[in-house]
Design an enzyme around this catalytic site. Structure first.
Site, short mmCIF file in Angstrom:
data_model
loop_
_atom_site.label_atom_id
_atom_site.label_comp_id
_atom_site.label_asym_id
_atom_site.label_seq_id
_atom_site.Cartn_x
_atom_site.Cartn_y
_atom_site.Cartn_z
N SER A 1 0.85 -1.20 0.00
CA SER A 1 0.00 0.00 0.00
C SER A 1 0.88 1.24 0.00
O SER A 1 2.00 1.22 0.55
CB SER A 1 -0.87 0.02 1.26
OG SER A 1 -1.51 1.26 1.39
N TYR B 1 -1.20 -0.37 10.43
CA TYR B 1 -1.32 -0.77 9.01
C TYR B 1 -0.05 -0.38 8.26
O TYR B 1 0.52 -1.18 7.51
CB TYR B 1 -2.56 -0.08 8.42
CG TYR B 1 -2.86 -0.40 6.97
CD1 TYR B 1 -3.57 -1.55 6.62
CD2 TYR B 1 -2.46 0.45 5.94
CE1 TYR B 1 -3.87 -1.83 5.29
CE2 TYR B 1 -2.75 0.18 4.61
CZ TYR B 1 -3.46 -0.96 4.29
OH TYR B 1 -3.76 -1.23 2.98
#
Ligand SMILES: NC(=O)c1ccc[n+]([C@@H]2O[C@H](COP(=O)([O-])OP(=O)(O)OC[C@H]3O[C@@H](n4cnc5c(N)ncnc54)[C@H](OP(=O)(O)O)[C@@H]3O)[C@@H](O)[C@H]2O)c1
Length: 289
Positions: free
Chosen positions: A141, A154
């Site tokens: 990501s 995350y």
């Protein structure tokens, strides 16, 4: 590349990017093995893939468990005789102020968003070595490179995935096993609605197909890393700032969603009465309050 008869494991195949990629591989004739927890969705996906490629299967379970992650690889080879492409795509979001993050939140993020890809990869390498060829594609990501507010666990898990993949890339030299990272920006999938406290991001979101296309590109051109979308002004400027003005980038991210003063006040008040991490009833810390 001729994908007919190639066996492709795709984790996180029940929705979003994984589902889109699974159908695209089946349309090219690959035998897709979809992996996720929602069995009904995997069954429907396998039916759709079979219509394109003749054969497909699925494995339903929790990739946060090492035994299941390893079983995915062994059972795929048991069922289909080989494993050509492993796509580690499953992931979960978390949006929490750091004061509310528990050790359990961090542990879950690391297991699902990072360790699962380690467990499947280590299990897959001996099979790929025996075959003389293989591809390990990890879906990371932009959050690994540009930490968005309230996404520290995350960001950390995806950054670990980035480091693992870069290491694979050099360590696998000479083996004919290619490792690559696909780094999506904001993609329009159900992940955005999966958190009780969603992201504050309100900008454009792109279709999952651009990530699927990037997966094919890193395989076919043997590229190490592909950020998608490639030509978004937002992502290009984030990249430039990261290298040439990192503190400006950090300030910009903090400005996007400032930490409200009352959040800090509440955290201070809680800290005065407990040493427990996070607002939940996490174990493993010394709660004095
Ligand atoms: N959408 C974006 O903007 C974006 C941006 C950058 C990176 N990404 C990354 O892209 C990947 C795919 O996300 P997406 O956007 O397609 O979201 P999504 O639709 O929510 O897909 C996530 C997939 O992961 C599976 N999954 C989650 N936890 C699991 C577990 N414990 N065990 C097995 N499977 C699990 C989910 O299936 P079940 O719930 O059925 O288990 C689902 O198939 C993720 O790694 C995400 O971090 C997404």
């Amino acid at each position: 590349m001729d994908y007919r008869g190639k066996v492709v494991v795709i984790t996180g195949a029940s929705s979003g990017i994984g589902r889109d990629a699974a159908v695209a591989f089946a349309q090219r004739g690959a035998i897709v093995v979809g992996v996720a927890r929602r069995e009904q969705l995997l069954q429907e996906l396998a039916d759709e893939c079979r219509r394109h490629a003749g054969d497909a299967s699925y494995l339903a379970g929790d990739l946060g468990e090492r035994a299941f992650a390893e079983r995915v690889v062994h059972e795929t080879v048991g069922r289909h005789g080989r494993l050509d492409v492993l796509i580690n795509n499953a992931g979960i979001p978390v949006h929490k102020q750091i004061y509310d993050v528990t050790p359990e939140d961090m542990d879950l993020q690391m297991r699902v968003n990072f360790m699962a890809c380690v467990w499947t990869t280590l299990a897959a390498l001996p099979y790929m070595l025996r075959q003389g060829e293989g591809y390990v594609i990890n879906v990371s990501s932009m959050a690994a490179k540009v930490a968005p507010p309230r996404e520290t666990p995350y960001t950390a898990a995806k950054a670990a995935m980035d480091g693992f993949t870069a290491g694979l890339w050099s360590d696998l030299a000479g083996s004919n096993i290619h490792a690559a990272l696909v780094v999506p920006g904001p993609i329009d999938t159900e992940i955005w609605g999966k958190d009780d406290t969603p992201s504050g991001y309100n900008g454009p979101k792109y279709p999952p197909k651009i990530v699927t296309d990037a997966i094919f590109e890193v395989i076919e051109k043997r590229i190490h890393e592909r950020v998608v979308p490639r030509f978004s002004a937002q992502l290009v400027s984030a990249h430039l700032l990261r290298f040439f003005a990192p503190s400006l980038l950090l300030r910009g991210m903090a400005w996007m969603e400032p930490v409200p003063a009352e959040v800090v006040e509440k955290a201070r008040a809680r800290a005065a009465t407990t040493t427990r991490s996070g607002s939940g009833s996490g174990s493993g810390t010394s709660g004095a309050g």
